[in-house]
Motif scaffolding. Structure first.
Motif, PDB file in Angstrom:
ATOM      1  N   ILE A 142       0.880  -0.939   0.038  1.00 54.64           N
ATOM      2  CA  ILE A 142       0.175   0.224   0.000  1.00 54.64           C
ATOM      3  C   ILE A 142       0.951   1.470  -0.291  1.00 54.64           C
ATOM      4  O   ILE A 142       1.790   1.203   0.790  1.00 54.64           O
ATOM      5  CB  ILE A 142      -1.037   0.033   1.686  1.00 54.64           C
ATOM      6  CG1 ILE A 142      -1.814  -1.626   0.933  1.00 54.64           C
ATOM      7  CG2 ILE A 142      -1.556   0.810   1.064  1.00 54.64           C
ATOM      8  CD1 ILE A 142      -3.051  -1.093   2.833  1.00 54.64           C
ATOM      9  N   ASP A 143       0.360   2.072  -0.870  1.00 57.49           N
ATOM     10  CA  ASP A 143       0.914   3.542  -0.877  1.00 57.49           C
ATOM     11  C   ASP A 143       0.141   4.509  -0.894  1.00 57.49           C
ATOM     12  O   ASP A 143      -0.894   5.102  -1.070  1.00 57.49           O
ATOM     13  CB  ASP A 143       2.012   3.702  -2.821  1.00 57.49           C
ATOM     14  CG  ASP A 143       1.921   5.428  -2.358  1.00 57.49           C
ATOM     15  OD1 ASP A 143       2.822   5.867  -1.119  1.00 57.49           O
ATOM     16  OD2 ASP A 143       2.572   5.641  -3.744  1.00 57.49           O
ATOM     17  N   LEU A 144       0.138   5.107   0.798  1.00 56.87           N
ATOM     18  CA  LEU A 144      -0.264   5.492   1.059  1.00 56.87           C
ATOM     19  C   LEU A 144       0.181   6.693   1.224  1.00 56.87           C
ATOM     20  O   LEU A 144       0.966   7.701   1.782  1.00 56.87           O
ATOM     21  CB  LEU A 144      -0.271   5.605   3.237  1.00 56.87           C
ATOM     22  CG  LEU A 144      -0.937   6.038   4.161  1.00 56.87           C
ATOM     23  CD1 LEU A 144      -2.473   6.117   3.255  1.00 56.87           C
ATOM     24  CD2 LEU A 144      -1.175   5.998   5.741  1.00 56.87           C
ATOM     25  N   GLY A 145      -0.620   7.057   0.680  1.00 55.11           N
ATOM     26  CA  GLY A 145      -0.038   9.268  -0.765  1.00 55.11           C
ATOM     27  C   GLY A 145      -1.329   9.859   0.374  1.00 55.11           C
ATOM     28  O   GLY A 145      -1.894  10.222   1.097  1.00 55.11           O
ATOM     29  N   THR A 146      -0.451  11.677   0.326  1.00 57.03           N
ATOM     30  CA  THR A 146      -1.409  12.798   0.898  1.00 57.03           C
ATOM     31  C   THR A 146      -2.331  12.733   0.210  1.00 57.03           C
ATOM     32  O   THR A 146      -3.493  13.874   0.601  1.00 57.03           O
ATOM     33  CB  THR A 146      -0.086  13.822   0.779  1.00 57.03           C
ATOM     34  OG1 THR A 146       0.926  13.536   1.407  1.00 57.03           O
ATOM     35  CG2 THR A 146      -0.716  15.030   1.262  1.00 57.03           C
ATOM     36  N   THR A 147      -2.212  13.114  -0.953  1.00 61.76           N
ATOM     37  CA  THR A 147      -3.561  12.940  -2.408  1.00 61.76           C
ATOM     38  C   THR A 147      -4.329  12.150  -2.688  1.00 61.76           C
ATOM     39  O   THR A 147      -5.547  12.105  -3.154  1.00 61.76           O
ATOM     40  CB  THR A 147      -2.840  13.893  -3.020  1.00 61.76           C
ATOM     41  OG1 THR A 147      -2.040  13.348  -4.214  1.00 61.76           O
ATOM     42  CG2 THR A 147      -2.643  15.443  -2.603  1.00 61.76           C
TER      43      THR A 147
ATOM     44  N   GLY B 169     -10.565 -12.397  -3.114  1.00 65.98           N
ATOM     45  CA  GLY B 169     -11.733 -13.786  -2.104  1.00 65.98           C
ATOM     46  C   GLY B 169     -10.730 -13.580  -1.441  1.00 65.98           C
ATOM     47  O   GLY B 169     -11.342 -15.088  -1.101  1.00 65.98           O
ATOM     48  N   GLY B 170     -10.598 -12.852  -0.731  1.00 67.26           N
ATOM     49  CA  GLY B 170      -9.998 -13.399   0.209  1.00 67.26           C
ATOM     50  C   GLY B 170      -8.930 -12.410   0.813  1.00 67.26           C
ATOM     51  O   GLY B 170      -8.574 -11.708   0.320  1.00 67.26           O
ATOM     52  N   PRO B 171      -8.081 -13.288   2.325  1.00 60.80           N
ATOM     53  CA  PRO B 171      -7.740 -11.518   3.385  1.00 60.80           C
ATOM     54  C   PRO B 171      -5.835 -11.895   2.604  1.00 60.80           C
ATOM     55  O   PRO B 171      -5.707 -12.859   1.667  1.00 60.80           O
ATOM     56  CB  PRO B 171      -7.607 -11.613   4.540  1.00 60.80           C
ATOM     57  CG  PRO B 171      -7.840 -13.258   4.553  1.00 60.80           C
ATOM     58  CD  PRO B 171      -9.020 -14.010   3.528  1.00 60.80           C
ATOM     59  N   ALA B 172      -5.591 -10.648   2.715  1.00 58.93           N
ATOM     60  CA  ALA B 172      -3.732 -10.926   1.983  1.00 58.93           C
ATOM     61  C   ALA B 172      -2.900 -11.453   3.279  1.00 58.93           C
ATOM     62  O   ALA B 172      -2.921 -12.001   4.476  1.00 58.93           O
ATOM     63  CB  ALA B 172      -2.926 -10.104   1.934  1.00 58.93           C
TER      64      ALA B 172
ATOM     65  N   VAL C  56      -9.707  -4.693  -1.267  1.00 63.08           N
ATOM     66  CA  VAL C  56      -8.479  -5.825  -2.189  1.00 63.08           C
ATOM     67  C   VAL C  56      -8.855  -7.315  -1.801  1.00 63.08           C
ATOM     68  O   VAL C  56      -9.021  -8.476  -2.642  1.00 63.08           O
ATOM     69  CB  VAL C  56      -7.477  -5.593  -1.758  1.00 63.08           C
ATOM     70  CG1 VAL C  56      -6.258  -6.541  -2.282  1.00 63.08           C
ATOM     71  CG2 VAL C  56      -6.507  -3.923  -2.116  1.00 63.08           C
ATOM     72  N   ALA C  57      -9.225  -7.036  -0.635  1.00 68.89           N
ATOM     73  CA  ALA C  57      -9.732  -8.619   0.151  1.00 68.89           C
ATOM     74  C   ALA C  57     -10.779  -8.629  -0.529  1.00 68.89           C
ATOM     75  O   ALA C  57     -11.229  -9.698  -1.271  1.00 68.89           O
ATOM     76  CB  ALA C  57      -9.882  -9.279   1.739  1.00 68.89           C
ATOM     77  N   GLU C  58     -11.645  -7.733  -0.765  1.00 70.28           N
ATOM     78  CA  GLU C  58     -13.401  -8.350  -1.339  1.00 70.28           C
ATOM     79  C   GLU C  58     -12.641  -8.267  -3.342  1.00 70.28           C
ATOM     80  O   GLU C  58     -13.538  -9.925  -3.370  1.00 70.28           O
ATOM     81  CB  GLU C  58     -14.021  -7.059  -1.403  1.00 70.28           C
ATOM     82  CG  GLU C  58     -15.654  -7.089  -1.950  1.00 70.28           C
ATOM     83  CD  GLU C  58     -16.000  -5.781  -2.260  1.00 70.28           C
ATOM     84  OE1 GLU C  58     -17.060  -5.552  -2.822  1.00 70.28           O
ATOM     85  OE2 GLU C  58     -15.955  -5.096  -1.523  1.00 70.28           O
ATOM     86  N   ARG C  59     -12.019  -7.802  -4.082  1.00 71.09           N
ATOM     87  CA  ARG C  59     -11.317  -8.011  -5.250  1.00 71.09           C
ATOM     88  C   ARG C  59     -10.784  -9.597  -5.316  1.00 71.09           C
ATOM     89  O   ARG C  59     -10.888 -10.371  -6.706  1.00 71.09           O
ATOM     90  CB  ARG C  59     -10.897  -7.205  -5.777  1.00 71.09           C
ATOM     91  CG  ARG C  59     -11.469  -5.585  -5.872  1.00 71.09           C
ATOM     92  CD  ARG C  59     -11.291  -4.140  -6.400  1.00 71.09           C
ATOM     93  NE  ARG C  59     -12.174  -3.476  -6.578  1.00 71.09           N
ATOM     94  CZ  ARG C  59     -12.201  -3.351  -7.886  1.00 71.09           C
ATOM     95  NH1 ARG C  59     -12.108  -3.435  -9.193  1.00 71.09           N
ATOM     96  NH2 ARG C  59     -13.201  -1.870  -7.556  1.00 71.09           N
TER      97      ARG C  59
ATOM     98  N   TRP D 195      -9.729   0.419   5.111  1.00 73.02           N
ATOM     99  CA  TRP D 195     -10.850   0.410   3.613  1.00 73.02           C
ATOM    100  C   TRP D 195      -9.892  -0.416   2.403  1.00 73.02           C
ATOM    101  O   TRP D 195     -10.371  -1.309   1.956  1.00 73.02           O
ATOM    102  CB  TRP D 195     -10.816   1.836   3.483  1.00 73.02           C
ATOM    103  CG  TRP D 195     -12.219   1.697   2.330  1.00 73.02           C
ATOM    104  CD1 TRP D 195     -13.365   1.583   2.132  1.00 73.02           C
ATOM    105  CD2 TRP D 195     -11.739   2.196   0.524  1.00 73.02           C
ATOM    106  NE1 TRP D 195     -14.097   1.395   1.191  1.00 73.02           N
ATOM    107  CE2 TRP D 195     -13.414   2.193   0.116  1.00 73.02           C
ATOM    108  CE3 TRP D 195     -10.302   2.369   0.082  1.00 73.02           C
ATOM    109  CZ2 TRP D 195     -13.069   2.433  -1.420  1.00 73.02           C
ATOM    110  CZ3 TRP D 195     -10.232   2.077  -0.838  1.00 73.02           C
ATOM    111  CH2 TRP D 195     -11.648   2.622  -1.780  1.00 73.02           C
ATOM    112  N   VAL D 196      -8.779   0.272   2.633  1.00 73.18           N
ATOM    113  CA  VAL D 196      -7.747  -0.619   1.320  1.00 73.18           C
ATOM    114  C   VAL D 196      -7.717  -1.480   1.499  1.00 73.18           C
ATOM    115  O   VAL D 196      -7.668  -2.665   0.579  1.00 73.18           O
ATOM    116  CB  VAL D 196      -6.208  -0.014   1.120  1.00 73.18           C
ATOM    117  CG1 VAL D 196      -5.447  -0.714   0.093  1.00 73.18           C
ATOM    118  CG2 VAL D 196      -6.723   1.536   0.346  1.00 73.18           C
ATOM    119  N   VAL D 197      -7.491  -2.706   2.506  1.00 71.20           N
ATOM    120  CA  VAL D 197      -7.511  -3.722   2.539  1.00 71.20           C
ATOM    121  C   VAL D 197      -8.578  -4.461   2.876  1.00 71.20           C
ATOM    122  O   VAL D 197      -8.552  -5.399   1.552  1.00 71.20           O
ATOM    123  CB  VAL D 197      -7.014  -3.752   4.518  1.00 71.20           C
ATOM    124  CG1 VAL D 197      -6.815  -5.230   4.424  1.00 71.20           C
ATOM    125  CG2 VAL D 197      -5.083  -3.639   4.419  1.00 71.20           C
TER     126      VAL D 197
END
Length: 583
Positions: free
Chosen positions: A7-12, A113-116, A108-111, A103-105
């Motif tokens: 994850i790249d948690l950016g400012t914008t 089909g499971g957790p990372a 991605v898990a929804e897309r 929210w990002v995690v």
């Protein structure tokens, strides 16, 4: 399917990349579409009255009607003791950042089909242990345990995945993102690099409030100066006015991005009561942002100096971040450092892809063996690797086989046994393992061939080649090379006869002409030298004796034909010599 998440948690903007497992390895990282219309999402949160959070594009849409519940650029506030107030409620900046990561995690898990299996979050290189611990604690409170990686390290890992980077290479990373700037020097193969493969050298430099949003504001200020009447007397409490101003800001951002490829843009201005446009040339834009870009170059020089290096000792100067695509950035960095720059192939997503690559397990073996695991195809042997030569065959065990030598073109059913050196027999006698009626079976094995007491009757087997084969054999016999034994009789073909006939005539001893030597059992054979003979036919050949005695295995039942004479001997002569013209 198992996967890793970076994850790249950016400012914008915030982006995410995944690396999926495939068999015994991992495939190339891929970006995950977080937004409805784009890969990344705006780092914008809408906090509802019940405490629920809406992220990204949906939060921006809510800003038109509920601007006091929308918060942005909170990453810049991580570590600031002053809280962020949203709709009358105080929030720590790290708590808002943790809500965005959560929210990002989940997205991605929804897309996927499971957790990372594991999560890595990139952070500015200038962050110290205090800021990292604040964010880690906030993430634990939302149920996440992550690995942190500095943004320059992630960028270098992604760059090394596309370009060949030797061990010990020193790369200066210039990371100009949407809201922050980072500069650091990394070295590949540093002992402290861990799974990233790159370790930090010296002290990273950063400017927390400098990035693409500042350049957007410069373009917006230019529009305000170019069309002041459009913004005079606007009611800031009117939702329609707020929405119109938000659209103008988006147009300013798109104009900034367009100037990276074009030299001139036009910014439309549509607000209640006014419709206008403002022209902006690239040279004007560069003049506005030049002082801030020069600050970033000065920070990069400080990072190189802290590493104890000069610009000439750098392997590469890598530009990453969305704002690094501005042409003025590459121009000033190259001029002031005196080094060429390398722009990442995907500068906007390099941090997310590099973050996930830092968690990919390092191969336990060499690179060549890693290719075998990934593809299932064994490596091609080196040209210098050759199989060891086969051992020489054992020496023959009887004098007759030693004199005969190898027969050219003979397979396993002809000539001496390559394992025992003995000739085949006329029948499948005990201990021989040889079957003359089935030559394809050859020898059954050395154990049978060497059985004691085995009875062997040597015989020469030739095929049905007709007159041509017989002429070829006899011609080879007549033209045998010099240096062999001598004899008092030779064998030739009488050319004057209607049908070629084998005759015996005395001759003076000539070296290297084949002679007939008696066999102890009464059968005569022509000894051979070590030179190979032509391939023998598969029908019994004519054999003569001294005195010549020739018999046939069967009496002729048909008149003689033009077929060349084929004669064999099965036992010693018991009557005066006779000659069979044909069989």
């Amino acid at each position: 399917m198992s996967y890793l998440l970076g994850i790249d948690l950016g400012t914008t903007y915030t982006a995410a990349a995944v690396c999926r497992s495939s068999g015994h390895g991992w495939v190339e990282p891929e970006m995950v579409s977080l937004g409805d219309r784009s890969i990344d999402v705006p780092s914008v949160l809408f906090v509802a009255g019940d405490g629920s959070v809406v992220v990204g594009e949906a939060a921006e849409r809510r800003a038109v009607t509920d601007p006091d519940r929308v918060v942005r650029e909170f990453k810049r506030r991580v570590g600031d003791p002053t809280p962020v107030v949203v709709a009358g409620r105080a929030w720590a900046a790290e708590e808002l950042s943790a809500r965005l990561v959560r929210w990002v995690v989940d997205r991605v898990a929804e897309r996927e089909g499971g957790p990372a299996a594991a999560i890595a979050v990139a952070h500015p290189a200038a962050w110290g242990a205090h800021k990292r611990e604040l964010l880690a604690g906030a993430l634990r409170r939302v149920g996440l345990v992550v690995t942190f990686v500095a943004e320059p390290q992630a960028a270098a890992v992604h760059y090394a995945g596309a370009e060949r980077v030797e061990a010990g290479a020193r790369i200066a990373v210039y990371d100009l993102g949407g809201g922050t700037f980072d500069a650091a020097v990394v070295r590949k193969g540093d002992p402290g690099a861990g799974g990233a493969g790159f370790g930090l050298l010296g002290r990273p430099e950063g400017i927390e409030r400098l990035g693409g949003v500042d350049f957007d504001q410069a373009v917006f200020d230019h529009v305000l100066a170019g069309c002041p009447e459009a913004f005079e007397g606007l009611d800031e409490a009117d939702p329609a006015v707020l929405g119109a101003v938000a659209r103008v800001r988006r147009e300013c951002t798109e104009a900034k991005e367009a100037l990276s490829a074009d030299t001139e843009v036009t910014v439309p201005v549509v607000v209640p009561g006014v419709q206008a446009s403002v022209r902006l040339h690239r040279s004007e834009f560069e003049q506005m942002i030049r002082p801030r870009v020069e600050e970033t170059v000065a920070a990069l020089r400080r990072a190189v100096d802290s590493a104890g290096l000069t610009p000439e000792q750098l392997t590469a100067v890598l530009l990453v971040g969305g704002s690094s695509r501005i042409p003025l950035v590459a121009q000033l960095v190259s001029e002031q450092l005196g080094r060429p720059v390398a722009v990442d192939a995907d500068p906007k997503n390099a941090i997310a892809k590099g973050a996930v690559l830092t968690m990919v397990p390092a191969p336990a073996d060499t690179a060549e063996q890693t290719k075998v695991v990934a593809s299932g195809v064994p490596p091609t042997p080196s040209p210098d690797v050759r199989p060891s030569p086969l051992p020489p065959p054992p020496p023959p065990k009887n004098s007759l086989a030693a004199a005969a030598g190898p027969i050219a073109g003979a397979g396993p059913a002809f000539g001496p046994d390559p394992r025992t050196g003995e000739l085949p027999t006329t029948a499948a006698e005990p201990g021989t393992g040889y079957h003359p009626d089935e030559p394809s079976r050859g020898y059954a094995g050395p154990d049978h061939a060497s059985e004691p007491g085995a009875r062997r009757r040597p015989v020469l087997l030739v095929g049905a080649g007709g007159a041509v084969a017989v002429l070829a054999i006899v011609g080879a016999v007549l033209l045998w090379p010099q240096g062999g034994p001598t004899s008092s009789a030779t064998t030739r073909i009488d050319p004057g006869a209607p049908t070629p006939t084998l005759v015996e005539e005395p001759s003076t001893p000539v070296r290297n002409e084949p002679v007939l030597e008696p066999d102890p059992r009464g059968v005569t054979r022509a000894p051979q030298t070590s030179a190979p003979l032509p391939p023998p036919p598969v029908v019994p050949p004519p054999v003569t004796t001294t005195p010549p005695v020739v018999t046939t295995t069967k009496p002729p039942t048909t008149p003689p034909t033009t077929t060349p004479p084929v004669v064999t001997t099965t036992k010693p002569p018991t009557s005066p010599p006779t000659t069979a013209a044909a069989s």
